[in-house]
Design a protein around this motif. Sequence first.
Motif, mmCIF file in Angstrom:
data_model
loop_
_atom_site.group_PDB
_atom_site.id
_atom_site.type_symbol
_atom_site.label_atom_id
_atom_site.label_comp_id
_atom_site.label_asym_id
_atom_site.label_seq_id
_atom_site.Cartn_x
_atom_site.Cartn_y
_atom_site.Cartn_z
ATOM 1 N N GLY A 20 13.521 -0.366 10.106
ATOM 2 C CA GLY A 20 13.736 0.670 9.129
ATOM 3 C C GLY A 20 14.977 1.411 9.519
ATOM 4 N N SER A 128 11.114 -5.483 4.514
ATOM 5 C CA SER A 128 10.749 -4.501 3.497
ATOM 6 C C SER A 128 9.854 -5.161 2.469
ATOM 7 N N ASP A 130 9.253 -4.317 -0.517
ATOM 8 C CA ASP A 130 9.921 -4.275 -1.811
ATOM 9 C C ASP A 130 11.087 -5.257 -1.862
ATOM 10 N N THR A 269 9.802 -0.916 11.196
ATOM 11 C CA THR A 269 9.435 -1.783 10.071
ATOM 12 C C THR A 269 8.058 -1.471 9.489
ATOM 13 N N SER A 272 7.209 1.144 5.860
ATOM 14 C CA SER A 272 7.126 0.846 4.431
ATOM 15 C C SER A 272 5.924 -0.029 4.114
ATOM 16 N N ASN A 275 2.167 1.816 3.598
ATOM 17 C CA ASN A 275 1.806 2.451 2.327
ATOM 18 C C ASN A 275 2.002 1.497 1.154
ATOM 19 N N MET A 276 2.056 0.199 1.406
ATOM 20 C CA MET A 276 2.365 -0.777 0.362
ATOM 21 C C MET A 276 1.350 -1.908 0.371
#
Length: 349
Positions: A20, A128, A130, A269, A272, A275-276
């Motif tokens: 991150g 990531s 996303d 890392t 993210s 929470n995904m």
Amino acid sequence: MQRRNAVKLSGAAVLALAAGKVLPVLPAKAQTMSNLWDKTFPQSTRVDHQKLRFPNRYGITLSGDLYLPRDRAGEPLAAIVVCGPFGAVKEQASGLYAQIMAERGFVTLAFDPSFTGESGGEPRNLASPDINTEDFSAAVDAVGLLPFVDRERIGMIGICGWGGMALNAAAADKRVRAVAASTMYDMGRVMSKGYNDSVTPEQRRQTLEQLGRQRWEDAQRGAPAHGPVSLELKGGEPQFVVDYAEYYKTQRGFHPRAINSNASWTLTTPLSFMNMPLLSYIQDISPRPMLLIHGEKAHSRYFSETAYAAAAQPKELLIVPGASHTDLYDQVDVIPFDTLEAFFRRHLA
């Protein structure tokens, strides 16, 4: 079933999941691509191979290996995009899957995700949920523009951690006609909840506090910190970690650009991913078909079983007798390529 002998290694530490950055992203050009055959598997005489570069929606240039059946006729072919495992590069398992599926008549593209391998993105060795989900759709963009591909007949294969990302991409990207995930990890689930969902709410809170402090340190230093070099064993590790090392750190699967072979993820890392929940919309893959493949003895088998239970029809779950997690990386006598071929022939017809 042919199996390779385990190799005893010495060293330090298990896989450090990470990465991150609070600083501005640097230009996301691709790395220098090798024109040499530097794969961990032999080159097929039945397949043509070439390099391919393409952008994702975030402006990062991705690098891939395109595999074409040598005996292809003039008609456009069905295509399959392939990525994974988590921490690997296209010269390893994904390239092997791509080449074998090309031998069976498909145009295939194995690619490096953003921030890894020969693909662009800074900082390096970052993941990531996303952006890496987007990478799969960018690969669909790329093969769909090729004149010898029928863009109405495109499928996906995700391996290990990129199995979960492939399912996430397919749920949103309706251009994908069929998706398969082999030895799948749900990276959001394992980073947030630990293996077998064993992390308590208090442990999660402590981890998030630690990662927040790491962001301050990274911001002050001006660069992200990385964990220790992956998979250097001291002894006493769980069998699945030993299995990872036997693949990534030996001649069997070592590649110098692979994070799990020769480097480590950046330390933030998990932020993210925590929470995904990647598979929240797995039912949206339907009415398009989904195939999940997992080893009977894999520590990660529960990821595919719970994904299968949550998904809508049409869906298939194939448990490979006697197989471990990493057997489905490269053991060609164990990986059910006949099933994969039949699945994509049926649904990309």
